[in-house]
Design an enzyme around this catalytic site. Structure first.
Site, PDB file in Angstrom:
ATOM      1  N   THR A 131       0.815  -1.217   0.000  1.00  0.00           N
ATOM      2  CA  THR A 131       0.000   0.000   0.000  1.00  0.00           C
ATOM      3  C   THR A 131       0.847   1.265   0.000  1.00  0.00           C
ATOM      4  O   THR A 131       0.487   2.262  -0.624  1.00  0.00           O
ATOM      5  CB  THR A 131      -0.931  -0.003   1.231  1.00  0.00           C
ATOM      6  N   SER A 140       2.092  -8.230  -0.395  1.00  0.00           N
ATOM      7  CA  SER A 140       2.717  -9.014   0.671  1.00  0.00           C
ATOM      8  C   SER A 140       2.083 -10.394   0.809  1.00  0.00           C
ATOM      9  O   SER A 140       2.726 -11.314   1.322  1.00  0.00           O
ATOM     10  CB  SER A 140       2.666  -8.258   1.999  1.00  0.00           C
ATOM     11  N   THR A 148       1.268  -4.630   4.425  1.00  0.00           N
ATOM     12  CA  THR A 148       1.073  -4.931   5.849  1.00  0.00           C
ATOM     13  C   THR A 148       0.437  -6.290   6.105  1.00  0.00           C
ATOM     14  O   THR A 148       0.459  -6.764   7.246  1.00  0.00           O
ATOM     15  CB  THR A 148       0.197  -3.851   6.503  1.00  0.00           C
ATOM     16  N   ASP A 149      -0.123  -6.932   5.086  1.00  0.00           N
ATOM     17  CA  ASP A 149      -0.867  -8.173   5.319  1.00  0.00           C
ATOM     18  C   ASP A 149      -0.022  -9.230   6.026  1.00  0.00           C
ATOM     19  O   ASP A 149      -0.516  -9.933   6.906  1.00  0.00           O
ATOM     20  CB  ASP A 149      -1.395  -8.737   4.001  1.00  0.00           C
TER      21      ASP A 149
END
Length: 328
Positions: A11, A57, A89-90
């Protein structure tokens, strides 16, 4: 000396829209990212930018991260005082823990990202990148291993979790809280996590090592658990509360534990698996009697990272048990 910046996408690097006008697409490279960060020029040292393949990710693998660690290690050997990695961030909490297990240097390895992409009002990426760079450049962060810096908080990789799907304050360490903060541009470490052991070497058998994770739910189906564990070399069970499963699963898990390491963790998100408080069939004490390994304070995702790394490196059951007693 400077800070080595490695960009993986996510992101934080998204800008623009697809032709249909829905969703952001990844377009920003490291130079674009740094140009959008007010105050980065006052860091006092250069950023050496390395643009890695930009992937979501969710598509990252152990091999991706271990290759990244090798590249970051070379940057440190060439004189970098710290490393910053931007990614989605996942899976950031998992990649951070994997890095922490293998990172061999005192120089900080800092991971960050964003929850709001640059096309939205109030994108958090620039502030997170600035705080991460300041942390990586700070002598106070040396010797702390892998860190996650988000929302001006500094978290140890061993404890950090993504706790909210959209909030810019998503990263938290439920069991400990952050170990420090970035305050008025300065890195303040309030408590230093203990580095538990020498880093693990990169395992040779990673591609051939399969470890499953299963979260136990109400009225669990025994056949489903058996299918998940089939043809695996290890299994992590995310049990209820302090490490409980339905009694009808106990025999199966005991049988599985005879042929491979089965690690018992809690699905709750914080707190430890207990050892000898409850004794009913399917309780933590019962499951340990059947051969399950206590995961302690490690959450299921980190337990799977550690178990796969250990098994790929040839660890036997005794070594696996000892590692979880140390890390959990």
């Amino acid at each position: 000396m400077g800070v080595a910046l490695f960009t993986l996408g996510g992101t934080i690097s998204m800008a623009g829209h697809t032709p249909g006008g829905e969703g952001a697409v990844s377009r920003l490279n490291g130079a674009d990212l740094t140009a959008a960060v007010p105050g980065l020029a006052r860091l006092g040292m250069p950023l050496d930018i390395h643009d890695i393949e930009a992937v979501p990710s969710a598509n990252l693998t152990f091999a991706h991260i271990l290759d990244l660690v090798d590249s970051a290690s070379q940057a440190v050997k060439a004189g970098a005082c710290g490393v910053v990695v931007t990614q989605g961030t996942d899976t950031l909490e998992e990649t951070a823990f994997l890095v922490d297990l293998v990172w061999p240097h005192a120089e900080p390895f800092v991971l960050t990202g964003a929850m709001r992409n640059p096309t939205l009002a109030g994108p958090d990426g620039p502030a997170n990148l600035l705080a991460a760079a300041r942390t990586a450049a700070s002598p106070a962060a040396r010797g702390l291993g892998a860190l996650v810096v988000f929302n001006d908080e500094i978290h140890a990789a061993r404890w950090v979790r993504k706790t909210h799907s959209t909030s810019t304050a998503t990263f938290a360490s439920p069991n400990t809280g952050p170990i420090g903060h970035v305050i008025e541009g300065h890195t303040r470490i309030l408590t230093a996590p203990v580095r538990l052991r020498a880093p693990y070497p990169r395992p040779e058998a990673l591609d051939n090592t399969r470890v499953a994770l299963h979260t136990v739910t109400l009225d669990e189906d025994v056949d489903t658990v058996a299918a998940v564990a089939d043809a695996r070399h290890g299994l992590v069970i995310a049990g209820f509360g302090v490490g409980h499963v339905p009694g009808r699963l106990a025999d199966l898990l005991g049988t599985l534990a005879e042929r491979m390491p089965v690690v018992l963790t809690s699905r709750t998100g914080s707190g430890s698996v207990l050892r000898h408080t409850y004794g009913a069939i399917g309780s933590e004490a019962d499951l340990q009697r059947r051969g399950l390994i206590n995961g302690g304070l490690l959450d299921p995702y980190k337990a799977r990272i550690l178990l796969r790394l250990l098994l790929a490196g040839g660890a036997d059951r005794e070594a696996v048990t000892a590692a979880f007693a140390e890390h959990g």
